[in-house]
Design an enzyme around this catalytic site. Sequence first.
Site, mmCIF file in Angstrom:
data_model
loop_
_atom_site.group_PDB
_atom_site.id
_atom_site.type_symbol
_atom_site.label_atom_id
_atom_site.label_comp_id
_atom_site.label_asym_id
_atom_site.label_seq_id
_atom_site.Cartn_x
_atom_site.Cartn_y
_atom_site.Cartn_z
ATOM 1 N N TRP A 276 0.833 -1.207 0.000
ATOM 2 C CA TRP A 276 0.000 0.000 0.000
ATOM 3 C C TRP A 276 0.870 1.261 0.000
ATOM 4 O O TRP A 276 0.551 2.230 -0.669
ATOM 5 C CB TRP A 276 -0.920 -0.017 1.217
ATOM 6 N N HIS A 277 1.985 1.223 0.749
ATOM 7 C CA HIS A 277 2.879 2.383 0.779
ATOM 8 C C HIS A 277 3.499 2.633 -0.596
ATOM 9 O O HIS A 277 3.529 3.759 -1.078
ATOM 10 C CB HIS A 277 3.998 2.174 1.815
ATOM 11 N N ASP A 278 4.030 1.583 -1.194
ATOM 12 C CA ASP A 278 4.661 1.727 -2.505
ATOM 13 C C ASP A 278 5.015 0.345 -3.034
ATOM 14 O O ASP A 278 5.261 -0.581 -2.255
ATOM 15 C CB ASP A 278 5.932 2.582 -2.419
#
Length: 561
Positions: A447-449
Amino acid sequence: MSSLKDGFKHVGEFFSLDTLDTRLAPSANSAKKQNVIKRASTPSRLSSPEFKFYYLVFVIVVPLMFKAAMDASNETNPNFPRFQHLLSQGWLFGRKVDNSDQQYRFFRDNFPMLCALIGIHVSLRRILTPVLSISKRSYFDFAFGVAFLVGAHGVNIAKIGFHLTVNYVIGKFIKDKKTAIWATWIYGVSTLFVNEWYGNCKYGVSFMDHGFKGIIPRWDVFYNFTLLRMISFNLDFIERKNKLNGLEEKSDQLVNLDDRERLVAPLPLKDYNVLNYVAYVTYAPLFIAGPIVTFNDYVYQSNYQQASTVKDYRRIFLYLLRFVFCLLVMEFILHFMYVVAVSKTKAWHGDTPLQISMVGMFNLNVIWLKLLIPWRLFRFWSLLDGIDPPENMIRCMDNNFSAFAFWRAWHRSFNRWVIRYIYIPMGGGGSFRILNSLLVFSFVAIWHDIELRLLMWGWLVVLFLLPELAATVVFSRYKEQSWFRYLCGLGAVLNIWMMMIANLVGFCLGKDGTLQLIREIFRTFSGVSFFVISSFCLFVASQVMFELRESEHRTGVDVRC
């Protein structure tokens, strides 16, 4: 003397947990509150000879930590020419400022515009609501949210609209519960990859490809938070629909719901409509970065009953002062410690282990502040507007000794979202606790990257949870022993080292920089000496942290972190 005590009382109130969020105040249930108080050790150790020695350590060590970070990143360091090009003209005492972090630079450079937007939004709400006799707040949120989205992303609203539409169709029109849940998750997670690979592809239509792209052309930057709200709408609707399953709806249950009850608020099915969906997803104060409010909570506060905290203007003003204090702390660090620029250029050749470790530690503090400051500004905006979201950061990054507790306090609204929609549905803390944690942190990393280093970070976090979990199981039966606190201190030192390593790899120095730090520590006598002394300092800090938690317990506060 009384004035001095009053001064300490006001300072304590200013930095107290319930000034940040009333959810962190002692329980209103007197029995629960007394149970927390009974768990606290008495009397307080804060005035004991042991803790006076700890205070002396703090007085000596903390200034040395600041000095080491400044020596490693200022003009006097031989590596300065390697990173000085990343510095900009500052406003404090004629010094340059390290504005090289792209994420925080966006916020810092656009701060005046954000303040103006807050003023416009809150003013329009206050003026138009009575004039137009708007019965439900979500009507205004829908109109302002769509206008805000057009101004922010221009023609790229079409791409966001596509994702919103597909998600809505999945949630509303797939009848089978399990199929709808799986389809929601599969589509949601796949959009993270699709946006990474094809998010900036052209439309193939001239006026769309060359049209107004908004103030923020990179629409995908904030999509991750939009995705959380999309999933929340679907899962809240699916849960509510299957709970009713032919039963009659009772609107009299929508009265005086507390924070936890709002998560499963018994909303009428008619509230899960397109207007509320778009109003929720595009709610301007929380659109960019949160904090995250579930769909049920948002609709309940918008259209049924507002939280009492949004009418407590003294508390909101204190919250604003806390925000300003943190903003000034960040400005001080960026003007006097160029640690972000150092880590970006890996300009630490010849630095001592203490200096490299302080570059890493203050980098982590910058990461904490660069997230905390926008989140608190957006939460302040939301409070002014009448919606009370959870506080995202309730502990200073340096005030943590437990990996489990750290993740309960860091990005708290996301933590609550993950627990509600992933951890508990997968079985929670039962037999598959570690497997569930691995799944949670894998999702958090993706989700972050979409980067391997972040996936490594997620798996490292889970790996580093194991020693704490095992120690808790093995040694908890000795908690009444006098030596137990010191044993916990040793465990806390190990925990802190592991948490720092995981976060240095994922968000700061990267794998190479972290490995170099570890090599510098253990390949020389001075490095080993630094490790021993710093571990002792961490032990001292952990004892103080233990006692601070106990002080909270004596007042009935137990936030489990």
